[in-house]
Design an enzyme around this catalytic site. Sequence first.
Site, PDB file in Angstrom:
ATOM      1  NE  ARG A  23      -8.426  -5.627 -20.861  1.00 30.34           N
ATOM      2  CZ  ARG A  23      -8.493  -4.660 -21.541  1.00 30.34           C
ATOM      3  NH1 ARG A  23      -7.898  -3.454 -21.404  1.00 30.34           N
ATOM      4  NH2 ARG A  23      -9.529  -4.346 -22.316  1.00 30.34           N
ATOM      5  CD  GLU A  69       0.252  -6.889  10.375  1.00 36.48           C
ATOM      6  OE1 GLU A  69      -0.411  -8.080  10.352  1.00 36.48           O
ATOM      7  OE2 GLU A  69      -0.389  -5.793  10.536  1.00 36.48           O
ATOM      8  CG  ASP A  79      -9.783  -0.658 -22.855  1.00 36.27           C
ATOM      9  OD1 ASP A  79     -10.670  -1.333 -23.386  1.00 36.27           O
ATOM     10  OD2 ASP A  79      -8.654  -1.403 -22.662  1.00 36.27           O
ATOM     11  N   PRO A  84       0.780  -1.353   0.191  1.00 34.38           N
ATOM     12  CG  PRO A  84      -0.623  -1.166   1.866  1.00 34.38           C
ATOM     13  CD  PRO A  84       0.674  -1.947   1.215  1.00 34.38           C
TER      14      PRO A  84
HETATM   15  N1  ADE Z   1      -0.874  -5.171  -0.081  1.00 35.29           N
HETATM   16  C1  ADE Z   1      -2.000  -4.771   0.721  1.00 35.29           C
HETATM   17  N2  ADE Z   1      -2.484  -3.773   0.128  1.00 35.29           N
HETATM   18  C2  ADE Z   1      -1.845  -3.525  -0.837  1.00 35.29           C
HETATM   19  C3  ADE Z   1      -2.602  -2.596  -2.099  1.00 35.29           C
HETATM   20  N3  ADE Z   1      -3.627  -1.843  -1.674  1.00 35.29           N
HETATM   21  N4  ADE Z   1      -2.154  -2.412  -3.007  1.00 35.29           N
HETATM   22  C4  ADE Z   1      -0.647  -3.593  -3.315  1.00 35.29           C
HETATM   23  N5  ADE Z   1      -0.385  -4.265  -2.462  1.00 35.29           N
HETATM   24  C5  ADE Z   1      -1.044  -4.354  -1.161  1.00 35.29           C
END
Ligand code: ADE
Length: 229
Positions: A154, A116, A169, A89
């Site tokens: 794709r 984590e 697209d 994230p």
């Molecule tokens: N791992 C946990 N959350 C994630 C996300 N939003 N994007 C990529 N990998 C992740």
Amino acid sequence: MRIDILTLFPEMYESPLAHSILKRARDKRIVDIVLTNIRDFAADKYGRVDDKPYGGGPGMVMMPGPVFECFEHVRRLHPEKGRVILLTPQGQKFNQAKAVELSEGKRIILIAGRYEGFDERIRVGLDAEQISIGDYVLSGGELAAMIIIDAVVRLLPGALGDEDSAKDDSFSAGLLEYPQYTRPEVFRGMKVPDILLSGDHTKIAQWRKQQALERTKKYRPDLLGNTQT
Ligand code: ADE
């Protein structure tokens, strides 16, 4: 293209990779997708790949050893070095432009983590890019890796039945896609716009462009800052 996925859960990929466009692209050897289980590179006989964080705190952290061993093994399987991507994230947010950029390379090595997060030395030591698929936290990078693979494959030449269909697209011109209709001409009182039945291809193209703009203004005005039309 070759795509390697380093994961603790290779079975999670079986079904998504075995259907529709991804299946066809693999069958046609447009893409080779290879899964490698990080746990096979654990140093102990229990297959341990995670441990408690130094400094305390909740959860477990992926240990650097198994990921490095796994990565070094995978890299040797193919001559192209490829782009190394950690799913997290914290990463740069994935979008269509990134999908296009990745589809232009020869190899991608995706590393999906659980727990984590990754020991920071994984990112630093592997000199990996970090990609996030959005501002929410998943239980692991596996689904994020699948989304990236789907969006990239794709775009590879020959992956879609109709060569033109990726160009129109949503997002490819910085706009959402225009509305589409198929038979019947009238469904529960709702009629297909006359212009689409007119056979006038110039007018249809204009209408579609205008609809794409209107929809984008209405639903995703944030996209209009970077229109490439
Ligand atoms: N791992 C946990 N959350 C994630 C996300 N939003 N994007 C990529 N990998 C992740």
